[in-house]
Design an enzyme around this catalytic site. Structure first.
Site, mmCIF file in Angstrom:
data_model
loop_
_atom_site.group_PDB
_atom_site.id
_atom_site.type_symbol
_atom_site.label_atom_id
_atom_site.label_comp_id
_atom_site.label_asym_id
_atom_site.label_seq_id
_atom_site.Cartn_x
_atom_site.Cartn_y
_atom_site.Cartn_z
ATOM 1 N N HIS A 77 -52.979 -115.304 -33.301
ATOM 2 C CA HIS A 77 -54.409 -115.066 -33.115
ATOM 3 C C HIS A 77 -55.174 -116.377 -32.950
ATOM 4 O O HIS A 77 -56.082 -116.474 -32.113
ATOM 5 C CB HIS A 77 -54.983 -114.263 -34.279
ATOM 6 C CG HIS A 77 -54.364 -112.913 -34.429
ATOM 7 N ND1 HIS A 77 -54.573 -112.103 -35.535
ATOM 8 C CD2 HIS A 77 -53.536 -112.211 -33.609
ATOM 9 C CE1 HIS A 77 -53.900 -110.978 -35.378
ATOM 10 N NE2 HIS A 77 -53.256 -111.025 -34.223
ATOM 11 N N HIS A 260 -55.509 -105.550 -27.996
ATOM 12 C CA HIS A 260 -54.935 -106.471 -28.979
ATOM 13 C C HIS A 260 -53.596 -107.022 -28.493
ATOM 14 O O HIS A 260 -53.284 -108.198 -28.710
ATOM 15 C CB HIS A 260 -54.751 -105.796 -30.334
ATOM 16 C CG HIS A 260 -54.242 -106.770 -31.360
ATOM 17 N ND1 HIS A 260 -55.074 -107.665 -31.995
ATOM 18 C CD2 HIS A 260 -52.986 -107.040 -31.805
ATOM 19 C CE1 HIS A 260 -54.353 -108.438 -32.798
ATOM 20 N NE2 HIS A 260 -53.082 -108.070 -32.703
ATOM 21 N N ASP A 264 -52.600 -110.918 -28.143
ATOM 22 C CA ASP A 264 -51.367 -111.562 -28.602
ATOM 23 C C ASP A 264 -50.667 -112.296 -27.464
ATOM 24 O O ASP A 264 -50.155 -113.415 -27.644
ATOM 25 C CB ASP A 264 -50.413 -110.522 -29.184
ATOM 26 C CG ASP A 264 -50.780 -110.086 -30.592
ATOM 27 O OD1 ASP A 264 -51.576 -110.796 -31.256
ATOM 28 O OD2 ASP A 264 -50.274 -109.043 -31.037
ATOM 29 N N HIS A 287 -44.232 -109.792 -29.433
ATOM 30 C CA HIS A 287 -44.043 -111.217 -29.714
ATOM 31 C C HIS A 287 -42.690 -111.736 -29.244
ATOM 32 O O HIS A 287 -42.609 -112.817 -28.647
ATOM 33 C CB HIS A 287 -44.211 -111.483 -31.214
ATOM 34 C CG HIS A 287 -45.589 -111.195 -31.715
ATOM 35 N ND1 HIS A 287 -46.705 -111.844 -31.229
ATOM 36 C CD2 HIS A 287 -46.045 -110.337 -32.647
ATOM 37 C CE1 HIS A 287 -47.778 -111.387 -31.843
ATOM 38 N NE2 HIS A 287 -47.404 -110.468 -32.696
#
Length: 305
Positions: A77, A260, A264, A287
């Site tokens: 973030h 969101h 990321d 991720h």
């Protein structure tokens, strides 16, 4: 364009999402060609961790830079906010092992970055310019990334959770000018059925209904309510489900999960080593796949060390 750093240092204190420990982060200006780096000040031997994909050690429920006693977890973030502000040279110091989760979005970081300002430096800005179509698939996760030439930086993000209340969602960013208002406020999310397994893995100790959207696929039964009481230390009467979301607040956007995931990606892809110029179409990002794609780009442009 010129390289840029922040006008002055600032500090933020908060709790780590996974460790539940309070950490103070100091974000400092850095000289031209320094890049973005993290370092732990609570260690006797201070090691500077460059923000690049080859230095990532873990991608389970977050991105961790470096390993062992010098690792820095959940950097995505803050990295997203730094990239969203088009900053090139910043040193991040922490007195603990995890960047605070704050409200689960990049907005608190953006607010501080706006307060201290962006300062141009003498050196010319270096970017990785997509000059031909690139295709990358991460077979383990089913994630797909397409990069095509463009005059700026833009992203189309598609997520797909079949059979869930989220389902398939899309989010777009046409330029970084939209980032502060349309992407930065979007909070992290989790499914209710994932919470207990994550706690058993010694994760999300700092999670709460204030820093994550919790999605519920089924109506809450009495047994689930009792478990929620124990997990969040709240009376069952305080829990509600509205449009599939268990929370004390409503989503900011109907497609907040997709936004969101885009947030990321903007943080993770900066681990390629330099800012990017191009259009990116991403499908089912996460991720692990984001960092692999950043490493692919670093290799493609000859930055991998």
């Amino acid at each position: 364009m010129k390289q840029a750093t922040i006008g002055k240092e600032f500090r933020m204190t908060g709790m780590g999402l996974h460790t539940g420990r309070t950490v103070t982060v100091t974000v400092r200006p850095a000289p031209p060609d320094f890049g973005i780096a993290f370092r732990r000040t609570d260690r006797f031997n201070i090691v500077t961790q460059r923000a690049q994909a080859s230095n990532v050690s873990e991608t389970k429920r977050g991105t961790t830079l470096g390993g062992g006693r010098h690792g820095v977890a959940t950097i995505e973030h803050l990295m997203s906010a730094l990239n969203g502000c088009e900053l090139d040279n910043v040193l991040v110091e922490l007195d603990g092992g995890e960047v605070p989760i704050l409200d689960g979005s990049a907005r608190p970081w953006m607010m501080q970055l706006a307060r201290v300002g962006r300062v141009e430096q003498e050196a010319e800005r270096k970017v990785l310019k997509i000059d031909e179509p690139l295709h990358f698939e991460h077979k383990q996760t089913g994630s797909v990334y397409e990069a095509t030439p463009s005059e700026g930086f833009s992203v189309k993000c598609v997520i797909d959770f079949p059979g869930s209340v989220i389902g398939r969602q899309e989010a777009t960013l046409d330029s970084m000018e939209q980032y502060s208002q349309e992407i930065a406020p979007c909070r992290t999310f989790v499914f209710l059925h994932e919470i207990e397994p994550l706690l058993h893995l010694n994760l999300i100790k700092g999670g709460s209904l204030d820093n994550a959207l919790v999605f519920v696929n089924k109506e809450l039964g009495s047994r689930q309510l009792r478990r929620l009481e124990r997990t969040f230390h709240k009376d069952a009467s305080q829990f509600r489900v509205h449009d599939g979301v268990l929370n004390t607040t409503d989503p900011y956007f109907a497609n907040e999960p997709a936004r969101h995931k885009l947030l990321d990606f903007i943080g993770d892809v900066r681990l390629a080593g330099l800012p990017l110029q191009g259009h990116f179409s991403i499908y089912k990002p996460g991720h692990k796949a984001n960092v692999a794609f950043a490493g692919f780009l670093a290799s493609h442009f000859g930055l991998e060390k």
